[in-house]
Design a protein around this motif. Structure first.
Motif, PDB file in Angstrom:
ATOM      1  N   GLY A   1       0.787  -1.223   0.000  1.00 51.19           N
ATOM      2  CA  GLY A   1       0.000   0.000   0.000  1.00 51.19           C
ATOM      3  C   GLY A   1       0.823   1.281   0.000  1.00 51.19           C
ATOM      4  N   HIS A   2       2.163   1.153   0.102  1.00 51.58           N
ATOM      5  CA  HIS A   2       3.014   2.342   0.090  1.00 51.58           C
ATOM      6  C   HIS A   2       3.529   2.591  -1.314  1.00 51.58           C
ATOM      7  CE1 HIS A   2       3.316   2.431   4.441  1.00 51.58           C
ATOM      8  NE2 HIS A   2       3.502   1.118   4.402  1.00 51.58           N
ATOM      9  N   GLN A   3       3.567   3.857  -1.696  1.00 55.41           N
ATOM     10  CA  GLN A   3       4.190   4.202  -2.953  1.00 55.41           C
ATOM     11  C   GLN A   3       5.659   4.510  -2.678  1.00 55.41           C
ATOM     12  OE1 GLN A   3       5.540   7.019  -5.783  1.00 55.41           O
ATOM     13  NE2 GLN A   3       3.891   8.115  -4.776  1.00 55.41           N
ATOM     14  N   ILE A   4       6.554   3.843  -3.396  1.00 58.21           N
ATOM     15  CA  ILE A   4       7.977   4.016  -3.136  1.00 58.21           C
ATOM     16  C   ILE A   4       8.699   4.339  -4.426  1.00 58.21           C
ATOM     17  CG2 ILE A   4      10.086   2.830  -2.402  1.00 58.21           C
ATOM     18  CD1 ILE A   4       8.262   1.103  -0.604  1.00 58.21           C
ATOM     19  N   THR A   5       9.550   5.361  -4.386  1.00 56.56           N
ATOM     20  CA  THR A   5      10.359   5.658  -5.561  1.00 56.56           C
ATOM     21  C   THR A   5      11.823   5.585  -5.174  1.00 56.56           C
ATOM     22  OG1 THR A   5       8.621   7.113  -6.326  1.00 56.56           O
ATOM     23  CG2 THR A   5      10.730   7.285  -7.430  1.00 56.56           C
ATOM     24  N   ILE A   6      12.573   4.780  -5.902  1.00 59.06           N
ATOM     25  CA  ILE A   6      14.012   4.694  -5.658  1.00 59.06           C
ATOM     26  C   ILE A   6      14.720   4.957  -6.983  1.00 59.06           C
ATOM     27  CG2 ILE A   6      13.913   3.137  -3.693  1.00 59.06           C
ATOM     28  CD1 ILE A   6      14.540   0.849  -5.699  1.00 59.06           C
ATOM     29  N   GLY A   7      15.982   4.647  -7.050  1.00 61.31           N
ATOM     30  CA  GLY A   7      16.705   4.801  -8.301  1.00 61.31           C
ATOM     31  C   GLY A   7      17.773   3.738  -8.357  1.00 61.31           C
ATOM     32  N   ALA A   8      18.488   3.682  -9.472  1.00 60.87           N
ATOM     33  CA  ALA A   8      19.566   2.711  -9.578  1.00 60.87           C
ATOM     34  C   ALA A   8      20.790   3.376 -10.182  1.00 60.87           C
ATOM     35  CB  ALA A   8      19.142   1.536 -10.440  1.00 60.87           C
ATOM     36  N   SER A   9      21.947   3.059  -9.627  1.00 62.92           N
ATOM     37  CA  SER A   9      23.215   3.481 -10.223  1.00 62.92           C
ATOM     38  C   SER A   9      23.904   2.230 -10.741  1.00 62.92           C
ATOM     39  CB  SER A   9      24.109   4.151  -9.186  1.00 62.92           C
ATOM     40  OG  SER A   9      23.453   5.262  -8.644  1.00 62.92           O
ATOM     41  N   VAL A  10      24.565   2.366 -11.884  1.00 62.65           N
ATOM     42  CA  VAL A  10      25.137   1.185 -12.525  1.00 62.65           C
ATOM     43  C   VAL A  10      26.594   1.441 -12.905  1.00 62.65           C
ATOM     44  CG1 VAL A  10      24.888  -0.452 -14.434  1.00 62.65           C
ATOM     45  CG2 VAL A  10      22.862   0.655 -13.494  1.00 62.65           C
ATOM     46  N   GLY A  11      27.426   0.421 -12.715  1.00 60.97           N
ATOM     47  CA  GLY A  11      28.801   0.473 -13.191  1.00 60.97           C
ATOM     48  C   GLY A  11      29.015  -0.659 -14.180  1.00 60.97           C
ATOM     49  N   LEU A  12      29.752  -0.399 -15.262  1.00 58.76           N
ATOM     50  CA  LEU A  12      29.983  -1.424 -16.265  1.00 58.76           C
ATOM     51  C   LEU A  12      31.469  -1.711 -16.429  1.00 58.76           C
ATOM     52  CD1 LEU A  12      27.605   0.652 -17.605  1.00 58.76           C
ATOM     53  CD2 LEU A  12      27.529  -1.221 -19.185  1.00 58.76           C
ATOM     54  N   ALA A  13      31.798  -2.982 -16.601  1.00 58.68           N
ATOM     55  CA  ALA A  13      33.178  -3.347 -16.908  1.00 58.68           C
ATOM     56  C   ALA A  13      33.167  -4.519 -17.874  1.00 58.68           C
ATOM     57  CB  ALA A  13      33.924  -3.723 -15.629  1.00 58.68           C
ATOM     58  N   ALA A  14      34.019  -4.436 -18.887  1.00 56.49           N
ATOM     59  CA  ALA A  14      34.072  -5.508 -19.878  1.00 56.49           C
ATOM     60  C   ALA A  14      35.103  -6.551 -19.460  1.00 56.49           C
ATOM     61  CB  ALA A  14      34.434  -4.938 -21.239  1.00 56.49           C
ATOM     62  N   ARG A  15      34.862  -7.796 -19.820  1.00 55.32           N
ATOM     63  CA  ARG A  15      35.821  -8.866 -19.545  1.00 55.32           C
ATOM     64  C   ARG A  15      37.054  -8.642 -20.393  1.00 55.32           C
ATOM     65  NH1 ARG A  15      36.002 -14.117 -22.503  1.00 55.32           N
ATOM     66  NH2 ARG A  15      37.464 -15.434 -21.362  1.00 55.32           N
ATOM     67  N   LEU A  16      38.210  -8.782 -19.770  1.00 57.54           N
ATOM     68  CA  LEU A  16      39.469  -8.639 -20.516  1.00 57.54           C
ATOM     69  C   LEU A  16      39.724  -9.940 -21.270  1.00 57.54           C
ATOM     70  CD1 LEU A  16      41.570  -6.996 -17.679  1.00 57.54           C
ATOM     71  CD2 LEU A  16      40.386  -5.870 -19.582  1.00 57.54           C
ATOM     72  N   PRO A  17      40.536  -9.891 -22.329  1.00 57.34           N
ATOM     73  CA  PRO A  17      40.816 -11.118 -23.076  1.00 57.34           C
ATOM     74  C   PRO A  17      41.347 -12.210 -22.141  1.00 57.34           C
ATOM     75  CG  PRO A  17      41.738  -9.223 -24.191  1.00 57.34           C
ATOM     76  CD  PRO A  17      41.196  -8.721 -22.910  1.00 57.34           C
ATOM     77  N   ASN A  18      40.794 -13.384 -22.254  1.00 54.33           N
ATOM     78  CA  ASN A  18      41.210 -14.540 -21.459  1.00 54.33           C
ATOM     79  C   ASN A  18      41.011 -14.395 -19.958  1.00 54.33           C
ATOM     80  OD1 ASN A  18      42.092 -15.893 -23.790  1.00 54.33           O
ATOM     81  ND2 ASN A  18      43.971 -14.683 -23.730  1.00 54.33           N
ATOM     82  N   GLU A  19      40.243 -13.438 -19.552  1.00 55.17           N
ATOM     83  CA  GLU A  19      40.002 -13.288 -18.117  1.00 55.17           C
ATOM     84  C   GLU A  19      39.020 -14.373 -17.676  1.00 55.17           C
ATOM     85  OE1 GLU A  19      39.334  -9.601 -15.087  1.00 55.17           O
ATOM     86  OE2 GLU A  19      38.181  -9.575 -16.929  1.00 55.17           O
ATOM     87  N   ASN A  20      39.415 -15.138 -16.657  1.00 54.09           N
ATOM     88  CA  ASN A  20      38.570 -16.254 -16.265  1.00 54.09           C
ATOM     89  C   ASN A  20      38.009 -16.153 -14.860  1.00 54.09           C
ATOM     90  OD1 ASN A  20      38.562 -17.733 -18.661  1.00 54.09           O
ATOM     91  ND2 ASN A  20      40.675 -18.361 -18.255  1.00 54.09           N
ATOM     92  N   ASP A  21      38.354 -15.056 -14.190  1.00 55.18           N
ATOM     93  CA  ASP A  21      37.851 -14.884 -12.838  1.00 55.18           C
ATOM     94  C   ASP A  21      36.894 -13.693 -12.818  1.00 55.18           C
ATOM     95  OD1 ASP A  21      37.368 -14.555 -10.223  1.00 55.18           O
ATOM     96  OD2 ASP A  21      39.435 -14.077  -9.636  1.00 55.18           O
ATOM     97  N   PRO A  22      35.632 -13.936 -12.527  1.00 53.76           N
ATOM     98  CA  PRO A  22      34.672 -12.821 -12.591  1.00 53.76           C
ATOM     99  C   PRO A  22      34.867 -11.812 -11.468  1.00 53.76           C
ATOM    100  CG  PRO A  22      33.596 -14.769 -11.730  1.00 53.76           C
ATOM    101  CD  PRO A  22      34.982 -15.188 -12.124  1.00 53.76           C
TER     102      PRO A  22
END
Ligand SMILES: Cc1cc2nc3c(=O)[nH]c(=O)nc-3n(C[C@H](O)[C@H](O)[C@H](O)COP(=O)(O)O)c2cc1C
Lengths: 152, 572
Positions: free
Chosen positions: B249-270
């Protein structure tokens, strides 16, 4: 969270149409929305009314809290509208649109209700109305049977 | 055209599926859209028909069927042995070509009378070769956990390497989540997390992976040919999460912040990739939230710099490296200095003078601001008590310090130890403080006023600047931000705003001060607009405590122009 059938919730919001389309396309789009709404809302015991004018939607949804929240959540994911603003949420004990799984109100009749017959030609802006105004106007129109379940 | 060609029916298979009366066209469309992979080869092993399912089975999901027609099968599917090489051709023979490895699809070939082959995929590679990943969902949201994400990352990496795709990690953090939890309770907070999880799942594409990796933190793995696809996902997430939620019954407004990173060549550990995405996320939050940023190498350096500042900051209080300078304020009515604003300076032995902008944000992030703010408060009171009785001291209070449990005690003890009478102390708070829980802020303000100190609203005009704040909270003073006073931002509209705020503030019994006054023209205008006081270089720059005595002895030069208030329209 579980609620009993007696816990009713009413929500009033407005939003903006996302894409610019002509009148006919929009009537067609609204027909699709209404058809889906009437089907879904009927199953979930949700009732209410929708109005559309000059690119702005106004909607009242009422029903059991969980059902209204689920319906509202589905509507949030809809790409056909954006900049959704909730004007009012309140617990109610009685429905105001018991006969309408989702009634549609032509904007002309709202103009007449709000501004008298003279105002009916001029466009008005739903987003400038308060939640209470939207609710009361739509409700008054249902009582006068100025409501339909089709857009066109 | 060979007979084989005509057997399959050669309308261009890439033409759109327009309704047709010719049944063979419909059959062809049916074959093209079939869920099972099909290919037809001519006698010289050129592709004469192929459908999407076949290409997908060979990791070519984005290749157009029409684009490979007439091409050599071996060039298009190098991992798949040619039927002619594995099967003897004796009439209508059928046989299975053993896949080169269990990573490639299996095909049953059947030769046709024209000397060509028809191939049907029997086992798509991935499902056949690899066991399903163990999935232990997050209890609350049902999403994958960090553990699941790690397992998926390995698998996605293998696929991405083969398909020449990139993997991008998106780190998503909810803005204002803590406030929801604090004000509406954990049950509502949990409900919100579940709905956020649902929205994320619906917002990402089918093959993207969503996991919950912290209280209100989510990570998403996106794999695609091109990086902008990930930006697209990030943008959509921000949009969808900022739409309102209804919970209990409550109206709630939030937001989201996002960070992006690409996998490096042959990177196998997330973990490393997630860490980079997390650093980029931090940048998004600092940049004002509700946005996304790609990780950049400089961010490491920036983070390192801030970490060093943090270390030095911890020592600075003990080593007595902070100083306070005081900037005068003038009241029009008294036509003299009415108070000073205390401003902190940090003189570091190696760094030199560190700009407040550079260290105050670090102090806020780390919570050190409470300790530093308490020191400023005590020091400012100690200095002010040596000034004439009618001169006040204004001290900035950060929202973190204002909310701190010990704040009331800190104010009380600063007053007591210095002997400054409370009405001479003004605490300046900003809107950031007001954005928090209303009733808590109001209670604190009332407690402070009960001590006898005064409270100003600082930097009014930037940010939300709801006029409602003036009505809702008991401020003694409003300080209009300098951007409304100084050119080039102070245009005609700004003047009207100053006038409106001055009128409204005065009507609510507040003292309205304009900041950043540098010229006589600005002073005259501000006065005309109805402000009661000013601060700025025209009256004086910040000065050291030792200089205050002599500063007060010399009359302000501009006061001459104030003896007779300027008439309407005049600017001198
Ligand atoms: C302005 C607006 C109002 C809508 N109202 C409703 C509604 O009352 N009930 C409903 O089920 N869907 C409504 N929809 C459609 C939903 O957004 C969504 O498309 C639909 O619920 C999906 O239903 P499905 O999952 O059964 O396909 C509305 C959409 C718009 C743009």
């Amino acid at each position: 969270m579980t609620h009993t059938e007696e816990d009713l919730l009413r929500v009033v919001y407005f939003s903006y149409q996302t894409y610019d389309t002509d009148r006919e396309m929009m009537a067609w789009e609204i027909d699709k929305i209404l058809e889906k709404s009437q089907f879904n809302n009927g199953r979930f015991n949700v009732t209410g009314a929708l109005i559309f004018n000059s690119g702005v939607f106004g909607q009242v949804l009422e029903g059991p809290i969980d059902a209204v929240e689920e319906t509202f959540e589905r509507i949030q994911m809809d790409e056909r509208h954006d900049h959704i603003t909730v004007l009012d949420t309140s617990r109610i004990t009685e429905r105001s649109f018991p006969r309408w799984s989702m009634g549609f109100i032509g904007s002309d009749s709202v103009c007449a209700e709000l501004f008298g017959e003279i105002g009916s030609k001029t466009a008005f802006d739903i987003s400038r109305l308060s939640g209470q105004q939207i609710f009361e106007t739509l409700h008054a129109l249902t009582l006068k049977n100025e409501i339909s379940d089709r857009a066109a | 055209m060979s007979q084989h060609h005509s057997a399959v029916g050669m309308t261009d298979p890439s033409s759109s599926a327009a309704p047709s009366d010719d049944p063979s066209v419909e059959i062809l469309h049916g074959l093209r859209d079939a869920g099972v992979g099909l290919v037809a080869l001519s006698a010289n092993n050129e592709i004469s028909f192929v459908n999407n399912a076949f290409l997908a089975a060979f990791d070519l999901p984005e290749t157009e069927c029409a684009a490979v027609l007439g091409k050599s099968f071996q060039d298009v599917c190098p991992t798949c042995p040619l039927p002619s090489s594995t099967l003897r051709r004796t009439g209508d023979e059928t046989g299975t070509a053993d896949a080169a490895s269990d990573r490639t699809a299996k095909i049953i070939w059947s030769s046709n009378s024209a000397g060509g082959w028809i191939g049907v995929v029997t086992a798509p590679p991935s499902q056949a070769a690899r066991p399903a990943l163990l999935f232990e969902p997050d209890e609350l949201t049902g999403l994958g956990t960090r553990k699941h994400l790690k397992a998926c990352f390995e698998r996605m990496s293998e696929d991405a390497d083969r398909r020449d795709q990139r993997i991008v990690a998106l780190f998503v953090d909810l803005d204002h989540f803590k406030q929801v939890n604090d004000t509406l309770g954990h049950a509502v907070g949990d409900g919100l997390l579940c709905k956020v999880a649902e929205r994320l799942k619906k917002t990402v594409r089918r093959d993207d992976l969503v996991a919950r990796v912290g209280g209100d933190e989510f990570a998403i793995l996106v794999s695609d040919r091109a990086l902008p696809a990930a930006e697209d996902v990030a943008g959509r997430i921000i949009k969808m999460i900022s739409r309102p939620f209804l919970i209990d019954g409550h109206q709630i407004t939030i937001g989201a912040s996002v960070g992006l990173a690409a996998r490096l060549p042959n990177e196998n550990d997330p973990d490393k990739m997630l860490q980079r995405a997390d650093i980029a996320l931090y940048e998004s939050k600092r940049g004002g939230r509700n946005q996304f940023n790609w990780f950049k190498d400089e961010m490491f350096a920036e983070l390192e710099k801030r970490r060093e500042i943090e270390i030095d900051l911890r020592k600075a209080v003990l080593l007595d490296q902070f100083k306070i300078v005081f900037q005068p304020q003038m009241s029009f009515e008294q036509q003299k200095v009415s108070g000073f604003e205390a401003l902190i300076r940090w003189d570091h032995p190696v760094r030199g003078e560190v700009a407040p902008l550079d260290f105050l944000s670090v102090a806020e992030e780390t919570g050190l601001i409470v300790e530093i703010g308490t020191w400023v408060l005590a020091e400012a009171c100690k200095t002010a008590v040596t000034w004439p009785e009618d001169i006040a001291v204004a001290v900035n209070v950060s929202s973190i310090q204002f909310e701190d449990d010990g704040f009331l005690t800190a104010v009380g003890s600063a007053l007591e130890k210095s002997g400054l009478s409370p009405h001479r102390l003004e605490l300046e708070i900003t809107e950031t403080t007001l954005l928090k829980n209303d009733s808590v802020v109001l209670e604190r303000m009332n407690d402070l006023r009960a001590l006898g100190v005064r409270i100003s609203l600082d930097d009014f005009g930037i940010g939300y600047s709801s006029l409602n704040y003036l009505r809702k909270y008991p401020f003694d003073k409003v300080k209009i931000d300098q951007s409304f006073v100084r050119e080039p931002f102070a245009d005609e509209n700004a003047h009207h705003i100053v006038e409106a705020v001055a009128q409204l503030g005065t009507a609510f019994g507040m003292n309205v001060l304009a900041e950043g006054v540098e010229t006589v023209e600005q002073l005259a205008r501000i006065r005309q607009n109805g402000c009661a006081a000013i601060q700025g270089y025209l009256i004086g720059r910040p000065i050291k405590p030792a200089e205050i005595g002599s500063f007060l002895e010399v009359p302000l030069p501009e006061l001459a122009s104030l003896q007779s208030p300027p008439k309407e329209g005049s600017t001198s």
